[in-house]
Write a protein that holds these residues in place. Structure first.
Motif, PDB file in Angstrom:
ATOM      1  N   ILE A   1      29.477  55.377 -19.518  1.00  0.00           N
ATOM      2  CA  ILE A   1      30.515  54.714 -19.016  1.00  0.00           C
ATOM      3  C   ILE A   1      31.709  55.784 -18.709  1.00  0.00           C
ATOM      4  O   ILE A   1      31.722  56.773 -19.284  1.00  0.00           O
ATOM      5  CB  ILE A   1      31.313  53.768 -20.317  1.00  0.00           C
ATOM      6  CG1 ILE A   1      30.294  52.854 -20.737  1.00  0.00           C
ATOM      7  CG2 ILE A   1      32.504  52.953 -19.877  1.00  0.00           C
ATOM      8  CD1 ILE A   1      30.566  52.181 -22.289  1.00  0.00           C
ATOM      9  N   PHE A   2      32.479  55.654 -17.550  1.00  0.00           N
ATOM     10  CA  PHE A   2      33.247  56.589 -17.106  1.00  0.00           C
ATOM     11  C   PHE A   2      34.517  55.874 -16.928  1.00  0.00           C
ATOM     12  O   PHE A   2      34.820  54.779 -16.208  1.00  0.00           O
ATOM     13  CB  PHE A   2      32.834  56.972 -15.932  1.00  0.00           C
ATOM     14  CG  PHE A   2      31.533  57.609 -15.826  1.00  0.00           C
ATOM     15  CD1 PHE A   2      31.203  58.813 -16.395  1.00  0.00           C
ATOM     16  CD2 PHE A   2      30.267  56.879 -15.520  1.00  0.00           C
ATOM     17  CE1 PHE A   2      29.933  59.630 -16.620  1.00  0.00           C
ATOM     18  CE2 PHE A   2      28.903  57.305 -15.516  1.00  0.00           C
ATOM     19  CZ  PHE A   2      28.606  58.693 -16.154  1.00  0.00           C
ATOM     20  N   PHE A   3      35.745  56.692 -17.524  1.00  0.00           N
ATOM     21  CA  PHE A   3      37.020  56.117 -17.103  1.00  0.00           C
ATOM     22  C   PHE A   3      37.838  57.273 -16.870  1.00  0.00           C
ATOM     23  O   PHE A   3      37.466  58.460 -16.946  1.00  0.00           O
ATOM     24  CB  PHE A   3      37.802  55.519 -18.660  1.00  0.00           C
ATOM     25  CG  PHE A   3      36.948  54.193 -19.046  1.00  0.00           C
ATOM     26  CD1 PHE A   3      36.806  53.234 -18.252  1.00  0.00           C
ATOM     27  CD2 PHE A   3      36.546  54.123 -20.289  1.00  0.00           C
ATOM     28  CE1 PHE A   3      36.394  52.152 -18.519  1.00  0.00           C
ATOM     29  CE2 PHE A   3      36.195  53.070 -20.772  1.00  0.00           C
ATOM     30  CZ  PHE A   3      35.828  51.789 -19.770  1.00  0.00           C
ATOM     31  N   GLY A   4      39.286  57.195 -16.687  1.00  0.00           N
ATOM     32  CA  GLY A   4      40.259  58.474 -16.554  1.00  0.00           C
ATOM     33  C   GLY A   4      41.443  57.932 -17.240  1.00  0.00           C
ATOM     34  O   GLY A   4      41.625  57.813 -18.473  1.00  0.00           O
ATOM     35  N   HIS A   5      42.563  57.868 -16.615  1.00  0.00           N
ATOM     36  CA  HIS A   5      43.798  57.373 -16.995  1.00  0.00           C
ATOM     37  C   HIS A   5      44.439  58.241 -17.826  1.00  0.00           C
ATOM     38  O   HIS A   5      45.981  58.563 -17.797  1.00  0.00           O
ATOM     39  CB  HIS A   5      43.500  55.989 -17.509  1.00  0.00           C
ATOM     40  CG  HIS A   5      44.949  55.415 -17.781  1.00  0.00           C
ATOM     41  ND1 HIS A   5      45.958  55.008 -17.171  1.00  0.00           N
ATOM     42  CD2 HIS A   5      45.390  55.189 -19.128  1.00  0.00           C
ATOM     43  CE1 HIS A   5      47.064  54.508 -17.555  1.00  0.00           C
ATOM     44  NE2 HIS A   5      46.863  54.355 -19.009  1.00  0.00           N
ATOM     45  N   THR A   6      44.056  58.888 -18.630  1.00  0.00           N
ATOM     46  CA  THR A   6      44.671  59.714 -19.752  1.00  0.00           C
ATOM     47  C   THR A   6      45.222  61.229 -19.284  1.00  0.00           C
ATOM     48  O   THR A   6      46.174  61.988 -19.941  1.00  0.00           O
ATOM     49  CB  THR A   6      44.106  59.865 -21.069  1.00  0.00           C
ATOM     50  OG1 THR A   6      42.974  60.446 -20.695  1.00  0.00           O
ATOM     51  CG2 THR A   6      43.692  58.378 -21.749  1.00  0.00           C
ATOM     52  N   HIS A   7      44.833  61.530 -18.219  1.00  0.00           N
ATOM     53  CA  HIS A   7      44.801  62.861 -17.588  1.00  0.00           C
ATOM     54  C   HIS A   7      44.256  64.036 -18.457  1.00  0.00           C
ATOM     55  O   HIS A   7      44.289  65.026 -18.260  1.00  0.00           O
ATOM     56  CB  HIS A   7      46.155  63.317 -17.287  1.00  0.00           C
ATOM     57  CG  HIS A   7      46.987  62.452 -16.471  1.00  0.00           C
ATOM     58  ND1 HIS A   7      47.949  62.643 -15.788  1.00  0.00           N
ATOM     59  CD2 HIS A   7      46.304  61.289 -15.645  1.00  0.00           C
ATOM     60  CE1 HIS A   7      48.534  61.607 -14.903  1.00  0.00           C
ATOM     61  NE2 HIS A   7      47.563  60.836 -14.917  1.00  0.00           N
ATOM     62  N   GLU A   8      43.487  63.354 -19.437  1.00  0.00           N
ATOM     63  CA  GLU A   8      42.961  64.305 -20.485  1.00  0.00           C
ATOM     64  C   GLU A   8      41.376  64.369 -20.610  1.00  0.00           C
ATOM     65  O   GLU A   8      40.809  63.340 -20.466  1.00  0.00           O
ATOM     66  CB  GLU A   8      43.617  64.415 -22.072  1.00  0.00           C
ATOM     67  CG  GLU A   8      45.192  64.384 -21.772  1.00  0.00           C
ATOM     68  CD  GLU A   8      45.962  64.251 -22.884  1.00  0.00           C
ATOM     69  OE1 GLU A   8      45.157  64.314 -24.151  1.00  0.00           O
ATOM     70  OE2 GLU A   8      47.208  63.968 -23.099  1.00  0.00           O
TER      71      GLU A   8
ATOM     72  N   VAL B   1      28.933  56.017 -25.035  1.00  0.00           N
ATOM     73  CA  VAL B   1      29.922  56.711 -25.129  1.00  0.00           C
ATOM     74  C   VAL B   1      30.454  56.844 -23.804  1.00  0.00           C
ATOM     75  O   VAL B   1      29.870  56.517 -22.733  1.00  0.00           O
ATOM     76  CB  VAL B   1      29.346  58.239 -25.062  1.00  0.00           C
ATOM     77  CG1 VAL B   1      28.593  58.584 -24.109  1.00  0.00           C
ATOM     78  CG2 VAL B   1      30.678  59.310 -25.199  1.00  0.00           C
ATOM     79  N   SER B   2      31.790  56.499 -23.727  1.00  0.00           N
ATOM     80  CA  SER B   2      32.593  56.549 -22.435  1.00  0.00           C
ATOM     81  C   SER B   2      33.121  58.041 -22.302  1.00  0.00           C
ATOM     82  O   SER B   2      33.854  58.509 -23.275  1.00  0.00           O
ATOM     83  CB  SER B   2      33.510  55.560 -22.377  1.00  0.00           C
ATOM     84  OG  SER B   2      34.527  55.758 -23.615  1.00  0.00           O
ATOM     85  N   PHE B   3      33.235  58.374 -20.956  1.00  0.00           N
ATOM     86  CA  PHE B   3      33.646  59.851 -20.673  1.00  0.00           C
ATOM     87  C   PHE B   3      35.300  59.444 -20.010  1.00  0.00           C
ATOM     88  O   PHE B   3      35.176  58.823 -19.130  1.00  0.00           O
ATOM     89  CB  PHE B   3      32.923  60.526 -19.720  1.00  0.00           C
ATOM     90  CG  PHE B   3      31.637  61.071 -20.448  1.00  0.00           C
ATOM     91  CD1 PHE B   3      31.464  61.992 -21.650  1.00  0.00           C
ATOM     92  CD2 PHE B   3      30.319  60.233 -20.014  1.00  0.00           C
ATOM     93  CE1 PHE B   3      30.268  62.375 -21.947  1.00  0.00           C
ATOM     94  CE2 PHE B   3      29.189  60.724 -20.579  1.00  0.00           C
ATOM     95  CZ  PHE B   3      28.998  61.549 -21.600  1.00  0.00           C
TER      96      PHE B   3
END
Length: 728
Positions: A541-548, A570-572
């Motif tokens: 699973i791949f996400f972003g948003h937090t900038h971290e 796990v999501s990255f």
């Protein structure tokens, strides 16, 4: 970092980057078994010159490190160029057109003087001695009368109340709640929300939208998803198959792993102003109208402030408090192929947020379209033939954060279809989707399900439907899937299971971590979906948003046990390209098994913002240097191995084993035994940023481990709060 030390590091990296390609540096927790994952370059120095050939023409002639270029971009929808006013830093953009305002349809004829009646009732409510929460919920019921009878009067009422109670400055009140900005959207939410007994809509609005002044309005407990609900949700197929072949892909011609770029949160600022105020106290920094109130009153026309009135000068390559200038975007895209050993990556995942952070009154449909068009054109030209799979971010719409559900009445579900239509058109025109796939993206709020390679299915969904700042989510708050996005995801996973496919889920807003971003009910349902389909169908699973740089774990049975052998997925969360709020820009190249589609390792590269002021004198651009390998940094479990539910021989993760959920769960076990690993993780979280706070005391260490183990908002909120971010 002192200037002398900064220059020494910079020149050393330049020498390294211009020498022959090198193996990755050996880290302090080296796993020797990682050898054999391919030759790559450990650093890349970008040229100082802007790659002008990317765009056919410019509104200004790009000059060497003195002013950001303003490319002329042709809108594929209208075959006309976007106006320069969208990107010209010396002129404030016009913002949304009045035609972008969308009101709810009145439910009937307005009663005489309804606005005066509502105004009087609100005054009485706010002046009463009732608790803040009661005042808020009563005010919503009163305002709903006006929203349903005379919705066009809601923006004016909001501006009036904003000024009367000093919620914002008078000018900000008028700009923020203008009909085409937020006013008409709030009219819709007030009209469509259910404020009757038993509904939780008012609690959500008072807690999340109105905010801290009504802290006594706590959120309700997450809806319980009982056995009957889940049986129906999975269409009577709640039990996964006992056998499933994960070797579904075809090996590459050279039997090497696939190389997949994961980048996120570009946030290009087309109005970035070189030489302006980079540490402002108003709006967005690095703009012509930015100022720091300790040195300037702000009473000036747009243009260059005197140097004596600037606390930190905005540089051509970017600053910590600012979004990404065009120069930095291009330097990072130029770096990808060299950092991959001179070979193009096989494919790219971009997990959303291309558009700049800005005040609501400056974010228009044209700004969003211009940003997407220019960035997708650049990515296609710079990264080569590999397909690019994008997720829509919360800033990739106008107004920002908003996505309207298909179930809204009176045709109001179509108000943001211009966005999905435009993205679908762009992805098809760039050659990444065929027409049928593009049509699918139009239907599912820019979500889609595609198969770029034998046995691999990529399913993207619009995660604004669990983002707390999407005010449309304040309607039908007890429904975990009012948009239908999770229904679409589940059905695609059921079909993938029958086809014996592996799936990557791609989105923007994470589902868990500390629980501060997503909503409870939809992410709780997402967690149950992952439990059902991982690890046999869902590979990653791949996400972003937090900038971290972060990750989240999903365990069996809603994490009743966080033992390593109970981890399922796990999501990255990819680190950002934008340096905004004190993180160093980064990109990630993943090594992916070509038959199982599992990540075998990933390599993180970054560039140091503190070196940017010295770059003009060095006559070259940013240096992208190697930060870490996930396998090298985290693959040693010797301190916790004996007590783990999933011990590994010698305590070292096997060389041929993927970095799956068990790997990351074992890392959290190792962090309990070796707390200094959490501080190392924290350094990587902000990409070695000098602004990142340390995490060395036990309270911080335990909180971060808890965040890592929390794949849904309800689980994240159970953790000690206050340690989720390294930004400031």
């Amino acid at each position: 970092m002192k200037v002398a030390a900064s220059l020494a590091v910079l020149f050393g990296l330049v020498q390294l980057a211009t020498s022959s390609p090198a193996r990755y540096p050996v880290g302090p927790r080296k796993n020797a078994a990682v050898e054999g994952y391919g030759q790559q370059t450990s650093a890349y120095t970008a040229p100082s010159a802007f790659p002008t050939s990317i765009f056919a023409s410019y509104y200004n002639a790009p000059e060497s490190m003195t002013a950001e270029p303003r490319p002329v971009v042709t809108d594929v929808a209208r075959t006309s160029v976007f106006p320069d006013i969208l990107a010209n830093p010396t002129v404030l953009p016009p913002g949304p057109s009045p035609s972008e305002a969308v009101y709810p349809v009145p439910t009937g004829a307005a009663t005489p003087d309804v606005a005066d009646q509502v105004r009087a009732e609100l005054t009485n409510t706010f002046s009463s001695s009732a608790a803040n929460c009661t005042k808020c919920t009563d005010a919503l019921k009163t305002a709903q009368k006006l929203a349903q009878q005379a919705p066009e009067q809601i923006p004016g009422m909001l501006v009036e109340l904003c000024k009367k109670y000093n919620y914002k400055s008078a000018a900000t009140c008028e700009a923020t709640y203008a009909p085409q900005v937020l006013g008409s959207v709030y009219a819709q939410v007030l009209s469509y929300a259910n404020f009757s007994e038993g509904s939780t809509d008012a609690q959500y609005i008072c807690n999340i939208v109105v905010g801290s002044s009504t802290s006594s309005c706590t959120l309700p407990a997450p809806r319980e998803l009982d056995e009957g609900f889940l049986d129906d949700w999975f269409r009577g197929q709640r039990i996964p198959p006992t056998e499933y072949n994960r070797n579904v892909g075809e090996p590459t011609k050279n039997n090497n792993d696939l190389r997949v770029l994961h980048m996120s949160d570009i946030h290009v600022d087309p109005r970035f102003f070189v030489g302006g105020e980079a540490a402002c106290t108003n709006g967005r920094c690095c703009r012509a109208d930015a100022y720091n109130s300790t040195l300037s009153s702000g009473k000036f026309t747009q243009g260059m402030l005197p140097k004596a009135n600037i606390s930190e000068v905005s540089t051509y390559w970017g600053n910590f408090k600012c979004d990404t200038p065009w120069s930095l975007v291009m330097a990072l895209l130029e770096a990808v192929t060299p950092l991959n050993g001179g070979e193009e990556v096989d494919m790219t995942i971009h997990t959303g947020d291309m558009v700049v952070h800005d005040l609501a009154q400056y974010v228009s449909q044209d700004l969003v379209k211009y940003t997407h068009q220019s960035l997708y054109d650049s990515i296609r030209k710079m990264l080569g033939k590999g397909p690019v799979f994008n997720a829509i971010g919360n800033h990739d719409s106008a107004p920002s954060d908003f996505a309207s559900q298909g179930a809204l009445p009176d045709g109001r579900s179509d108000q943001l279809s211009w966005d999905w239509d435009n993205l679908a058109r762009l992805w098809e025109s760039e050659g990444w989707f065929n027409h049928k796939e593009a049509e699918q993206a139009r239907k599912h709020y820019a979500g889609y399900s595609v198969t770029p390679r034998k046995g691999l299915r990529i399913v993207a969904i619009n995660t604004d439907f669990w983002y707390k700042n999407n005010v449309f989510n304040m309607i039908h708050t007890q429904n975990p899937d009012y948009s239908g996005s999770l229904r679409f995801l589940t059905d695609e996973l059921l079909r993938a299971e029958k086809r014996n496919e592996r799936v990557w889920i791609v989105g923007h807003v994470l589902t868990g971590w500390d629980g501060s971003n997503p909503l409870d009910n939809p992410t709780n349902l997402f967690y149950q979906i992952v439990d059902r389909f991982a690890p046999h169908v869902i590979a990653h699973i791949f996400f972003g948003h937090t900038h971290e740089d972060q990750f989240n774990l999903f365990y069996a049975n809603n994490a009743t046990s966080v033992a390593a052998d109970k981890a399922k997925a796990v999501s990255f969360m990819a680190p950002s390209v934008t340096p905004g709020n004190n993180v160093n820009p980064a990109l990630r190249i993943m090594h992916v098994n070509a038959t199982t589609y599992e990540v075998m390792d990933y390599h993180q590269f970054y560039t140091q913002v503190p070196t940017f002021p010295q770059l003009p004198s060095s006559q070259h651009g940013p240096v992208f240097e190697y930060l870490y390998s996930a396998r090298d940094a985290y693959g040693n479990f010797t301190a916790s191995n004996a007590n783990s539910s999933h011990p590994t021989p010698g305590g070292v993760w096997p060389a041929n084993a993927p970095l799956n959920a068990t790997f990351w769960a074992k890392l959290t076990e190792e962090m309990h035994a070796t707390p200094e690993l959490v501080q190392q993780f924290t350094v990587f979280q902000g990409r070695n940023s000098p602004k990142s706070p340390k995490c060395t005391d036990d309270k911080c260490v335990q909180a971060k481990i808890c965040y890592m183990q929390s794949g849904s908002a309800p689980l994240g909120k159970k953790c000690t709060q206050g340690y989720g971010s390294v930004q400031s």
